[in-house]
Design a protein around this motif. Structure first.
Motif, PDB file in Angstrom:
ATOM      1  N   ARG A 160       0.842  -1.192   0.000  1.00 43.27           N
ATOM      2  CA  ARG A 160       0.000   0.000   0.000  1.00 43.27           C
ATOM      3  C   ARG A 160       0.878   1.243   0.000  1.00 43.27           C
ATOM      4  O   ARG A 160       1.991   1.242   0.536  1.00 43.27           O
ATOM      5  N   ALA A 161       0.370   2.325  -0.586  1.00 40.55           N
ATOM      6  CA  ALA A 161       1.193   3.514  -0.800  1.00 40.55           C
ATOM      7  C   ALA A 161       1.467   4.276   0.499  1.00 40.55           C
ATOM      8  O   ALA A 161       2.600   4.469   0.884  1.00 40.55           O
ATOM      9  N   TRP A 162       0.425   4.709   1.186  1.00 44.32           N
ATOM     10  CA  TRP A 162       0.679   5.522   2.380  1.00 44.32           C
ATOM     11  C   TRP A 162      -0.403   5.410   3.444  1.00 44.32           C
ATOM     12  O   TRP A 162      -0.612   6.322   4.237  1.00 44.32           O
ATOM     13  N   ASP A 163      -1.111   4.331   3.486  1.00 45.19           N
ATOM     14  CA  ASP A 163      -2.047   4.096   4.577  1.00 45.19           C
ATOM     15  C   ASP A 163      -1.543   2.940   5.426  1.00 45.19           C
ATOM     16  O   ASP A 163      -0.874   2.034   4.946  1.00 45.19           O
ATOM     17  N   GLU A 164      -1.859   2.989   6.720  1.00 43.00           N
ATOM     18  CA  GLU A 164      -1.420   1.962   7.645  1.00 43.00           C
ATOM     19  C   GLU A 164      -2.493   1.713   8.685  1.00 43.00           C
ATOM     20  O   GLU A 164      -3.481   2.459   8.782  1.00 43.00           O
ATOM     21  N   ASP A 165      -2.320   0.660   9.473  1.00 43.39           N
ATOM     22  CA  ASP A 165      -3.293   0.275  10.489  1.00 43.39           C
ATOM     23  C   ASP A 165      -3.250   1.262  11.652  1.00 43.39           C
ATOM     24  O   ASP A 165      -2.187   1.553  12.188  1.00 43.39           O
ATOM     25  N   GLY A 166      -4.416   1.806  12.039  1.00 40.83           N
ATOM     26  CA  GLY A 166      -4.491   2.713  13.179  1.00 40.83           C
ATOM     27  C   GLY A 166      -4.862   4.126  12.774  1.00 40.83           C
ATOM     28  O   GLY A 166      -5.172   4.419  11.615  1.00 40.83           O
ATOM     29  N   PHE A 167      -4.850   5.044  13.773  1.00 41.40           N
ATOM     30  CA  PHE A 167      -5.110   6.458  13.502  1.00 41.40           C
ATOM     31  C   PHE A 167      -3.912   7.059  12.773  1.00 41.40           C
ATOM     32  O   PHE A 167      -2.762   6.708  13.055  1.00 41.40           O
ATOM     33  N   VAL A 193       1.701  10.680   3.542  1.00 42.55           N
ATOM     34  CA  VAL A 193       2.000  10.922   2.134  1.00 42.55           C
ATOM     35  C   VAL A 193       3.443  11.370   1.981  1.00 42.55           C
ATOM     36  O   VAL A 193       4.191  10.861   1.137  1.00 42.55           O
ATOM     37  N   ALA A 194       3.853  12.335   2.794  1.00 41.01           N
ATOM     38  CA  ALA A 194       5.237  12.813   2.723  1.00 41.01           C
ATOM     39  C   ALA A 194       6.216  11.701   3.065  1.00 41.01           C
ATOM     40  O   ALA A 194       7.263  11.556   2.418  1.00 41.01           O
ATOM     41  N   ASN A 195       5.894  10.923   4.073  1.00 45.56           N
ATOM     42  CA  ASN A 195       6.781   9.835   4.494  1.00 45.56           C
ATOM     43  C   ASN A 195       6.989   8.830   3.366  1.00 45.56           C
ATOM     44  O   ASN A 195       8.113   8.384   3.097  1.00 45.56           O
ATOM     45  N   LEU A 242       2.167   9.934 -15.715  1.00 47.06           N
ATOM     46  CA  LEU A 242       1.569   8.600 -15.757  1.00 47.06           C
ATOM     47  C   LEU A 242       0.536   8.424 -14.641  1.00 47.06           C
ATOM     48  O   LEU A 242       0.649   9.014 -13.553  1.00 47.06           O
ATOM     49  N   GLY A 243      -0.457   7.567 -14.930  1.00 44.36           N
ATOM     50  CA  GLY A 243      -1.387   7.126 -13.904  1.00 44.36           C
ATOM     51  C   GLY A 243      -2.712   7.846 -13.906  1.00 44.36           C
ATOM     52  O   GLY A 243      -2.790   9.064 -14.126  1.00 44.36           O
ATOM     53  N   ALA A 244      -3.770   7.093 -13.637  1.00 42.79           N
ATOM     54  CA  ALA A 244      -5.096   7.681 -13.473  1.00 42.79           C
ATOM     55  C   ALA A 244      -5.232   8.353 -12.114  1.00 42.79           C
ATOM     56  O   ALA A 244      -6.005   9.303 -11.953  1.00 42.79           O
ATOM     57  N   GLU A 245      -4.498   7.857 -11.114  1.00 40.99           N
ATOM     58  CA  GLU A 245      -4.544   8.430  -9.774  1.00 40.99           C
ATOM     59  C   GLU A 245      -3.386   9.404  -9.592  1.00 40.99           C
ATOM     60  O   GLU A 245      -2.330   9.275 -10.228  1.00 40.99           O
ATOM     61  N   ILE A 246      -3.603  10.358  -8.695  1.00 36.66           N
ATOM     62  CA  ILE A 246      -2.626  11.429  -8.503  1.00 36.66           C
ATOM     63  C   ILE A 246      -2.346  11.620  -7.002  1.00 36.66           C
ATOM     64  O   ILE A 246      -3.050  11.071  -6.140  1.00 36.66           O
ATOM     65  N   ILE A 247      -1.311  12.397  -6.697  1.00 35.92           N
ATOM     66  CA  ILE A 247      -1.075  12.853  -5.323  1.00 35.92           C
ATOM     67  C   ILE A 247      -2.049  14.003  -5.093  1.00 35.92           C
ATOM     68  O   ILE A 247      -1.957  15.036  -5.766  1.00 35.92           O
ATOM     69  N   PRO A 248      -3.012  13.872  -4.181  1.00 38.47           N
ATOM     70  CA  PRO A 248      -4.108  14.845  -4.100  1.00 38.47           C
ATOM     71  C   PRO A 248      -3.648  16.258  -3.743  1.00 38.47           C
ATOM     72  O   PRO A 248      -2.677  16.471  -3.017  1.00 38.47           O
ATOM     73  N   PHE A 263      -0.563   2.613  -9.037  1.00 36.62           N
ATOM     74  CA  PHE A 263       0.034   3.852  -8.540  1.00 36.62           C
ATOM     75  C   PHE A 263       1.252   3.551  -7.671  1.00 36.62           C
ATOM     76  O   PHE A 263       2.305   4.188  -7.805  1.00 36.62           O
ATOM     77  N   ASN A 264       1.108   2.576  -6.787  1.00 36.19           N
ATOM     78  CA  ASN A 264       2.156   2.332  -5.798  1.00 36.19           C
ATOM     79  C   ASN A 264       3.305   1.494  -6.338  1.00 36.19           C
ATOM     80  O   ASN A 264       4.470   1.740  -6.004  1.00 36.19           O
TER      81      ASN A 264
END
Length: 488
Positions: A160-167, A193-195, A242-248, A263-264
């Protein structure tokens, strides 16, 4: 005997007449009395005397009531005078609060003049920034909670690109730009996202030490040359074509909360270089550029630049669009000592089609296909290639409620993009987005996602095998996320 009876009858008649006369006189006295006066006669037989008690009721128009009415009228008059005085004072305050500029060369004297002067000063600053300088400032914040049902060690969601388990603070973005013939764009990201971006691109630290919690994702100059409809140039660091998805950013967000496999794993994120864009007409536009390669540091470690391009085609109302992106060039790859010493030719092609059928209002269908290959000793001493496809079904039930379904697969035929193990991944994601009423820019999102692999690639909370030292891995993972996004 008859005389005696006659005499007795006459006596009784006289007695009856006398009693009637006495009653009539008593009633006449009562009728003549004041109707407001009531006389009560109480006879106490034991003491053989009569006690008479008289109760007098004061009429409604008596003198006491008139005095009370006069006093009340005086109080009403005083209250009316106080009301008139208060109204006069309020009018004076309102006059002082009228928002107006003071006279020329005069200092503000009233509250309204002070406010009016401050409003003029603020408007002047806004005009200088927006109208004269062309600078605009925007921001985006994305935060929420995600649960991985695998409960992986270290809270890591595999692939996964930048989501993780938890808050988590998924993304904080500050966007500053200047429009005009000469301008600039700056995007500074913080949070996950930055990380993630900094850990991939190595831009945040010349001596790379890992992910950073702040990343200058974009910073480039813009210039519009007066040729034809205007040629737009960019120079600096910018996100990939490239890519249909972007960095928002504040005005451009993805359909889904999490980023997809393409994307990832399959595409670059940013480049440093120059590019030019030109719109030929309402149907055709193109972009071409030179850069340092895929997520490479600003210092070019490659033997030559990478070439990038984009061709965009669409119909008049833009209900049907086709965008074809591509990139090719030398890219440094890790050598045996871990340093980037070898160069390999890396190329990718990425067509994206979007359709908004007129017979189903509010429906958007989108499809993306990616194919990439890299020559040279990329993995196990040989070249590598990967490919994938993604499909999106997006439906707006109303202006506030949107449902987006994403399905995709990613085939890493040589394991070059998924930790050295050849495998095929697929995932399906369902996202519900709701624009909070009366709060412009605030969106609530709920998302469920399932990832799966042909290999046991997903971590969990199982104990490590004490004999082999390895953790048992699973074929898939499921996550549920709830996020709030505020953009302004």
């Amino acid at each position: 005997m008859n005389r005696t009876r006659t005499t007795r009858g006459f006596v009784w008649v006289r007695l009856a007449v006398g009693v009637a006369l006495i009653g009539l006189l008593c009633n006449a006295s009562a009728w003549a009395a004041d109707p407001a006066t009531t006389t009560t006669t109480t006879t106490h037989k034991r003491h053989h005397h009569v006690v008479t008690t008289t109760t007098t009721t004061t009429p409604a128009t008596g003198p006491n009531e008139e005095q009370r009415l006069n006093a009340l009228s005086g109080q009403v008059g005083n209250l009316q005078k106080q009301t008139d005085d208060t109204t006069s004072e309020v009018k004076k305050i309102e006059a002082a609060m009228v928002v107006a500029q003071p006279a020329a060369n005069a200092s503000p004297a009233t509250i309204g003049q002070h406010v009016g002067l401050n409003e003029t000063n603020i408007a002047s600053i806004q005009k200088n920034l927006t109208d004269n300088l062309g600078i605009s400032v925007h921001a985006l914040v994305d935060a929420g909670y995600e649960h991985n049902f695998n409960q992986p060690n270290a809270n890591v969601n595999a692939f996964r690109a930048w989501d993780e388990d938890g808050f988590q603070l998924t993304q904080g973005n500050l966007h500053i730009e200047r429009d005009g013939t000469v301008g600039f764009v700056t995007d500074i990201n913080v949070g996950q996202v930055a990380n993630s971006i900094s850990s991939v691109t190595h831009y945040s630290n010349v001596a790379f030490v890992g992910g950073q919690w702040i990343d200058p994702t974009q910073y480039y100059l813009t210039y519009t040359a007066p040729f034809g409809s205007g040629v737009s140039f960019e120079a600096g660091r910018f996100v990939t074509l490239l890519g249909a998805e972007i960095i928002p950013v504040y005005n451009n967000q993805n359909f889904n909360e999490s980023r997809g496999l393409l994307f990832n794993l399959g595409e670059p994120l940013t480049h440093t270089g120059v590019r030019a864009s030109y719109t030929f007409n309402d149907y055709v536009s193109a972009t071409a550029g030179l850069n340092n390669g895929w997520d490479d540091p600003a210092a070019n470690n490659n033997s030559g630049p990478n070439f990038e391009g984009e061709l965009a085609l669409n119909n008049k109302d833009k209900s049907l669009a086709l965008v074809v992106n591509g990139i090719v060039g030398d890219n440094a790859v890790p050598g045996s000592n871990g340093k980037q010493v070898s160069n390999a030719n890396l190329g990718a092609i990425d067509p994206i089609a979007t359709w908004k059928p007129s017979f189903v209002p509010n429906l958007t269908l989108q499809a993306e296909y990616l194919y990439a290959s890299q020559s040279g000793p990329v993995i196990n001493g040989h070249s590598a290639s990967w490919q994938g496809a993604a499909g999106y079904i997006v439906y707006d039930f109303n202006p506030a409620l949107e449902a987006a379904t994403r399905a995709e697969f990613f085939d890493d035929m040589d394991g070059a993009r998924t930790n050295g193990e050849a495998q095929t991944l697929w995932e399906i994601t369902q996202t519900i987005s709701y624009k909070i009423p009366e709060v412009t820019g605030l969106i609530a999102r709920l998302e469920y996602r399932h990832d799966n692999s042909s290999q046991n690639s997903f971590t969990n909370n199982n104990f490590v095998n004490p004999t082999t030292g390895q953790q048992h891995l699973w074929h898939g993972q499921d996550t549920l996320a709830a996020n709030f996004i505020y953009a302004f």
